[in-house]
Design a protein around this motif. Structure first.
Motif, PDB file in Angstrom:
ATOM      1  N   GLN A 186      -3.341   7.276   1.242  1.00  0.00           N
ATOM      2  CA  GLN A 186      -4.542   6.688   1.830  1.00  0.00           C
ATOM      3  C   GLN A 186      -5.171   7.610   2.885  1.00  0.00           C
ATOM      4  OE1 GLN A 186      -5.999   3.572   1.085  1.00  0.00           O
ATOM      5  NE2 GLN A 186      -4.571   3.608  -0.628  1.00  0.00           N
TER       6      GLN A 186
ATOM      7  N   GLY B 211      -7.808   1.018  -2.118  1.00  0.00           N
ATOM      8  CA  GLY B 211      -7.397   0.869  -0.730  1.00  0.00           C
ATOM      9  C   GLY B 211      -7.608  -0.523  -0.177  1.00  0.00           C
ATOM     10  N   PHE B 212      -7.913  -0.593   1.124  1.00  0.00           N
ATOM     11  CA  PHE B 212      -8.070  -1.880   1.784  1.00  0.00           C
ATOM     12  C   PHE B 212      -9.246  -1.841   2.756  1.00  0.00           C
ATOM     13  CE2 PHE B 212      -4.706   0.543   3.918  1.00  0.00           C
ATOM     14  CZ  PHE B 212      -5.159   0.608   5.227  1.00  0.00           C
TER      15      PHE B 212
ATOM     16  N   THR C 260     -10.311   6.147   1.492  1.00  0.00           N
ATOM     17  CA  THR C 260      -9.869   5.143   0.534  1.00  0.00           C
ATOM     18  C   THR C 260      -9.744   3.756   1.165  1.00  0.00           C
ATOM     19  OG1 THR C 260      -7.548   5.645   1.000  1.00  0.00           O
ATOM     20  CG2 THR C 260      -8.598   6.859  -0.811  1.00  0.00           C
ATOM     21  N   SER C 261      -9.760   3.691   2.486  1.00  0.00           N
ATOM     22  CA  SER C 261      -9.629   2.417   3.189  1.00  0.00           C
ATOM     23  C   SER C 261     -10.478   2.447   4.458  1.00  0.00           C
ATOM     24  CB  SER C 261      -8.165   2.127   3.550  1.00  0.00           C
ATOM     25  OG  SER C 261      -7.385   1.919   2.392  1.00  0.00           O
TER      26      SER C 261
ATOM     27  N   PRO D  21       0.817  -1.216   0.000  1.00  0.00           N
ATOM     28  CA  PRO D  21       0.000   0.000   0.000  1.00  0.00           C
ATOM     29  C   PRO D  21       0.850   1.265   0.000  1.00  0.00           C
ATOM     30  CG  PRO D  21      -0.819  -1.572   1.624  1.00  0.00           C
ATOM     31  CD  PRO D  21       0.493  -2.112   1.123  1.00  0.00           C
TER      32      PRO D  21
ATOM     33  N   LEU E  65     -13.553   2.935  -1.724  1.00  0.00           N
ATOM     34  CA  LEU E  65     -12.380   2.077  -1.553  1.00  0.00           C
ATOM     35  C   LEU E  65     -11.914   1.539  -2.899  1.00  0.00           C
ATOM     36  CD1 LEU E  65     -13.170   2.347   1.443  1.00  0.00           C
ATOM     37  CD2 LEU E  65     -12.792  -0.119   1.685  1.00  0.00           C
TER      38      LEU E  65
ATOM     39  N   VAL F 264      -7.762   6.613   5.842  1.00  0.00           N
ATOM     40  CA  VAL F 264      -8.278   5.376   6.424  1.00  0.00           C
ATOM     41  C   VAL F 264      -9.280   5.679   7.534  1.00  0.00           C
ATOM     42  CG1 VAL F 264      -7.666   3.165   7.457  1.00  0.00           C
ATOM     43  CG2 VAL F 264      -6.014   4.342   5.969  1.00  0.00           C
TER      44      VAL F 264
ATOM     45  N   VAL G  71      -8.942  -3.532  -4.433  1.00  0.00           N
ATOM     46  CA  VAL G  71      -9.149  -3.455  -2.991  1.00  0.00           C
ATOM     47  C   VAL G  71      -8.663  -4.744  -2.335  1.00  0.00           C
ATOM     48  CG1 VAL G  71     -10.845  -3.280  -1.119  1.00  0.00           C
ATOM     49  CG2 VAL G  71     -11.110  -1.899  -3.187  1.00  0.00           C
TER      50      VAL G  71
END
Length: 274
Positions: A9, A137-138, A88-89, A4, A132, A11, A180
């Motif tokens: 990001q 992202g995650f 994004t996460s 990543p 996401l 989060v 993702v």
């Protein structure tokens, strides 16, 4: 899947006011990620946000929200948009447990437990998944070792975490190729406020405690793998226990868990969501 790009990001972390959530916040801020911290306790969120902004020069947005709300997903999405953030996460870490014989538990308290541990997690995953995907992202959903075995005297908690594990592993498969990374993180007994919220140390049956930092290190090491799997268990002894649980009969496992959680242990305890 490449490692990543943390500075790109933003989060969302739920249950961020203490324990594993706060450790996630510190670890990600140190890697350069911007954060949106979510929990009920605004004072703790604001203190943590100030600490991380000073230490790492990242942007940290605290949002106080009660995730027992039946519209938690829509409420958080509106609050995030109002704050001008584009997440994004997402780390769905918020959760709590209850301890006692099911027939003795307060139904309203159990409803709150399901709302936070299951409903809010599903709502937030649904609300933020499009951003996401757009942000590459995650999504990390925090399950538990309780997901791997029936858990007498914590029947609702164990069932809720089994849902989280199954739900997230399904998302892992659905999201392959989307950009993702999704997986479930299953800690065992961890030195957090969990037992204090449950109201008894019996909830962890005298197990050796891991630290929140160890749990987060496990999660981020998994995230940074070339091809992260659908779930990860923190701690070698916990991984062994999960393997043994798969090999033993359901009758044997539930009988063992019933013995570990009683009968000399306290039967009821009060709790409130983090």
């Amino acid at each position: 899947m490449p490692r990543p790009d943390y500075p790109s990001q933003t989060v969302i972390i739920t249950g961020a006011s203490s324990g594993i959530g706060a450790s996630f916040a510190r670890a990600l801020a140190a890697r350069g990620a911007n954060l949106i911290l979510v929990a009920r306790r605004r004072d703790r969120l604001e203190a943590l946000a100030s600490e991380l902004e000073r230490a790492h020069g990242v942007t940290v947005t605290p949002i106080a929200l009660d995730l027992t709300s039946p519209t938690a997903g829509a409420e958080l999405k509106a609050a995030v948009l109002a704050a001008g953030c584009t997440p994004t996460s997402l780390i769905n870490n918020a959760g709590f447990g209850t301890f006692g014989e099911f027939q003795d538990e307060d139904p309203a308290r159990l409803a709150d437990e399901i709302a936070v541990d299951v409903s809010a997690l599903v709502q937030l995953s649904s609300a933020f998944l499009p951003t996401l995907v757009a942000g590459g992202g995650f999504l990390i959903n925090v399950a538990s070792m309780a997901a791997y075995t029936p858990t007498p005297r914590m029947a609702v908690y164990g069932a809720a975490k089994a849902f989280v594990l199954s739900f997230t592993e399904s998302l892992w498969a659905e999201l392959r190729g989307s950009g993702v990374t999704a997986f479930a993180l299953s800690p065992g007994a961890t030195s957090t406020e969990f037992n204090a919220v449950v109201g008894t140390d019996d909830a962890t049956a005298g197990a050796r405690m891991r630290t929140p930092e160890q749990v987060v290190a496990t999660a981020l090491a998994h995230l940074e793998r070339r091809s992260p799997g659908p779930s990860v268990i923190d701690g070698r002894s916990n991984r062994v226990a999960a393997l043994v649980g798969r090999l033993a009969s359901r009758r044997s496992i539930v009988t063992l868990m019933h013995r570990l959680t009683g009968p000399t242990r306290r039967r009821t305890a009060t709790s409130a969501p983090a």
